[in-house]
Design a protein around this motif. Structure first.
Motif, PDB file in Angstrom:
ATOM      1  N   PHE A   2       0.855  -1.183   0.000  1.00  9.55           N
ATOM      2  CA  PHE A   2       0.000   0.000   0.000  1.00  9.55           C
ATOM      3  C   PHE A   2       0.891   1.232   0.000  1.00  9.55           C
ATOM      4  O   PHE A   2       1.931   1.247   0.657  1.00  9.55           O
ATOM      5  CB  PHE A   2      -0.895   0.022   1.240  1.00  9.55           C
ATOM      6  N   VAL A   3       0.462   2.261  -0.731  1.00  7.23           N
ATOM      7  CA  VAL A   3       1.195   3.521  -0.752  1.00  7.23           C
ATOM      8  C   VAL A   3       0.192   4.655  -0.615  1.00  7.23           C
ATOM      9  O   VAL A   3      -0.829   4.672  -1.298  1.00  7.23           O
ATOM     10  CB  VAL A   3       2.011   3.693  -2.053  1.00  7.23           C
ATOM     11  N   THR A  16       4.989  20.079  -2.641  1.00  7.21           N
ATOM     12  CA  THR A  16       5.906  18.944  -2.635  1.00  7.21           C
ATOM     13  C   THR A  16       5.106  17.654  -2.590  1.00  7.21           C
ATOM     14  O   THR A  16       4.246  17.490  -1.718  1.00  7.21           O
ATOM     15  CB  THR A  16       6.849  19.014  -1.420  1.00  7.21           C
ATOM     16  N   ALA A  17       5.380  16.758  -3.521  1.00  8.59           N
ATOM     17  CA  ALA A  17       4.715  15.450  -3.535  1.00  8.59           C
ATOM     18  C   ALA A  17       5.389  14.552  -2.502  1.00  8.59           C
ATOM     19  O   ALA A  17       6.605  14.482  -2.435  1.00  8.59           O
ATOM     20  CB  ALA A  17       4.804  14.825  -4.918  1.00  8.59           C
ATOM     21  N   ARG A  18       4.591  13.887  -1.715  1.00 10.07           N
ATOM     22  CA  ARG A  18       5.087  12.983  -0.674  1.00 10.07           C
ATOM     23  C   ARG A  18       4.432  11.621  -0.821  1.00 10.07           C
ATOM     24  O   ARG A  18       3.357  11.488  -1.395  1.00 10.07           O
ATOM     25  CB  ARG A  18       4.764  13.534   0.716  1.00 10.07           C
ATOM     26  N   PHE A  19       5.068  10.601  -0.254  1.00 14.51           N
ATOM     27  CA  PHE A  19       4.448   9.281  -0.203  1.00 14.51           C
ATOM     28  C   PHE A  19       4.985   8.520   0.999  1.00 14.51           C
ATOM     29  O   PHE A  19       6.039   8.810   1.527  1.00 14.51           O
ATOM     30  CB  PHE A  19       4.702   8.489  -1.495  1.00 14.51           C
ATOM     31  N   GLU A  20       4.194   7.546   1.424  1.00 14.42           N
ATOM     32  CA  GLU A  20       4.559   6.654   2.535  1.00 14.42           C
ATOM     33  C   GLU A  20       4.162   5.249   2.128  1.00 14.42           C
ATOM     34  O   GLU A  20       3.031   5.011   1.718  1.00 14.42           O
ATOM     35  CB  GLU A  20       3.826   7.071   3.805  1.00 14.42           C
ATOM     36  N   ARG A  21       5.108   4.306   2.249  1.00 14.23           N
ATOM     37  CA  ARG A  21       4.844   2.904   1.887  1.00 14.23           C
ATOM     38  C   ARG A  21       4.455   2.091   3.109  1.00 14.23           C
ATOM     39  O   ARG A  21       4.953   2.313   4.201  1.00 14.23           O
ATOM     40  CB  ARG A  21       6.089   2.285   1.271  1.00 14.23           C
ATOM     41  N   MET A  27      -2.578  -2.877   5.977  1.00 17.88           N
ATOM     42  CA  MET A  27      -3.687  -2.093   5.438  1.00 17.88           C
ATOM     43  C   MET A  27      -4.311  -1.191   6.504  1.00 17.88           C
ATOM     44  O   MET A  27      -4.633  -0.032   6.227  1.00 17.88           O
ATOM     45  CB  MET A  27      -4.759  -3.000   4.849  1.00 17.88           C
ATOM     46  N   THR A  28      -4.472  -1.680   7.710  1.00 14.00           N
ATOM     47  CA  THR A  28      -5.064  -0.886   8.789  1.00 14.00           C
ATOM     48  C   THR A  28      -4.235   0.356   9.064  1.00 14.00           C
ATOM     49  O   THR A  28      -4.776   1.456   9.208  1.00 14.00           O
ATOM     50  CB  THR A  28      -5.202  -1.732  10.065  1.00 14.00           C
ATOM     51  N   GLN A  29      -2.925   0.206   9.111  1.00 16.14           N
ATOM     52  CA  GLN A  29      -2.039   1.342   9.350  1.00 16.14           C
ATOM     53  C   GLN A  29      -2.097   2.338   8.183  1.00 16.14           C
ATOM     54  O   GLN A  29      -2.076   3.553   8.389  1.00 16.14           O
ATOM     55  CB  GLN A  29      -0.593   0.880   9.572  1.00 16.14           C
ATOM     56  N   ALA A  30      -2.170   1.825   6.960  1.00 20.82           N
ATOM     57  CA  ALA A  30      -2.257   2.694   5.785  1.00 20.82           C
ATOM     58  C   ALA A  30      -3.558   3.498   5.803  1.00 20.82           C
ATOM     59  O   ALA A  30      -3.560   4.699   5.514  1.00 20.82           O
ATOM     60  CB  ALA A  30      -2.161   1.864   4.503  1.00 20.82           C
ATOM     61  N   LEU A  31      -4.653   2.855   6.171  1.00 20.22           N
ATOM     62  CA  LEU A  31      -5.936   3.551   6.257  1.00 20.22           C
ATOM     63  C   LEU A  31      -5.922   4.604   7.356  1.00 20.22           C
ATOM     64  O   LEU A  31      -6.432   5.718   7.172  1.00 20.22           O
ATOM     65  CB  LEU A  31      -7.068   2.551   6.491  1.00 20.22           C
ATOM     66  N   LEU A  52      -4.906   6.748  -1.477  1.00 21.81           N
ATOM     67  CA  LEU A  52      -4.328   5.463  -1.076  1.00 21.81           C
ATOM     68  C   LEU A  52      -4.371   4.532  -2.283  1.00 21.81           C
ATOM     69  O   LEU A  52      -5.420   4.361  -2.904  1.00 21.81           O
ATOM     70  CB  LEU A  52      -5.130   4.853   0.078  1.00 21.81           C
ATOM     71  N   CYS A  53      -3.244   3.946  -2.619  1.00 23.26           N
ATOM     72  CA  CYS A  53      -3.160   3.004  -3.735  1.00 23.26           C
ATOM     73  C   CYS A  53      -2.689   1.661  -3.215  1.00 23.26           C
ATOM     74  O   CYS A  53      -1.956   1.591  -2.229  1.00 23.26           O
ATOM     75  CB  CYS A  53      -2.174   3.501  -4.783  1.00 23.26           C
ATOM     76  N   SER A  54      -3.101   0.606  -3.893  1.00 22.62           N
ATOM     77  CA  SER A  54      -2.666  -0.726  -3.485  1.00 22.62           C
ATOM     78  C   SER A  54      -2.260  -1.544  -4.694  1.00 22.62           C
ATOM     79  O   SER A  54      -2.718  -1.313  -5.808  1.00 22.62           O
ATOM     80  CB  SER A  54      -3.778  -1.449  -2.719  1.00 22.62           C
ATOM     81  N   GLU A  55      -1.398  -2.503  -4.437  1.00 26.90           N
ATOM     82  CA  GLU A  55      -0.962  -3.429  -5.468  1.00 26.90           C
ATOM     83  C   GLU A  55      -0.794  -4.782  -4.794  1.00 26.90           C
ATOM     84  O   GLU A  55      -0.096  -4.881  -3.786  1.00 26.90           O
ATOM     85  CB  GLU A  55       0.356  -2.957  -6.066  1.00 26.90           C
ATOM     86  N   ASN A  56      -1.422  -5.782  -5.336  1.00 22.78           N
ATOM     87  CA  ASN A  56      -1.348  -7.110  -4.740  1.00 22.78           C
ATOM     88  C   ASN A  56      -0.237  -7.907  -5.425  1.00 22.78           C
ATOM     89  O   ASN A  56      -0.403  -8.346  -6.563  1.00 22.78           O
ATOM     90  CB  ASN A  56      -2.686  -7.836  -4.887  1.00 22.78           C
TER      91      ASN A  56
END
Length: 79
Positions: A2-3, A16-21, A27-31, A52-56
């Motif tokens: 999840f990102v 500034t574009a930011r992201f967190e992986r 998933m709970t922490q990402a949400l 929020l984006c996801s990749e399985n």
């Protein structure tokens, strides 16, 4: 995986574009992280475009549309 992506406003018209992986099992922490950013945005903070984006990585098939397997016979059912 999840990102979470978001923009942090800078001075004038810069941002500034930011992201967190987050890992596959987080998933709970990402949400929760996404919700915290959205609350900051709603309170007038310098955050925008939170997503929020996801990749399985264990996906069975390829992502996107593909041709059906050989021998597949689709039939429309009518009531």
């Amino acid at each position: 995986m999840f990102v979470v992506y978001w923009l942090e406003e800078g001075n004038a018209s810069t941002a500034t574009a930011r992201f967190e992986r987050f890992g596959d099992e987080d998933m709970t922490q990402a949400l929760a992280f996404t919700e915290a950013l959205r609350k900051k945005q709603a309170a007038g903070g310098d955050v925008s475009f939170v997503t929020l984006c996801s990749e399985n990585p264990r996906s069975v098939g390829k992502a996107g549309a593909a041709d059906p397997p050989a021998g597949y016979a689709w039939k429309k059912r009518r009531p």
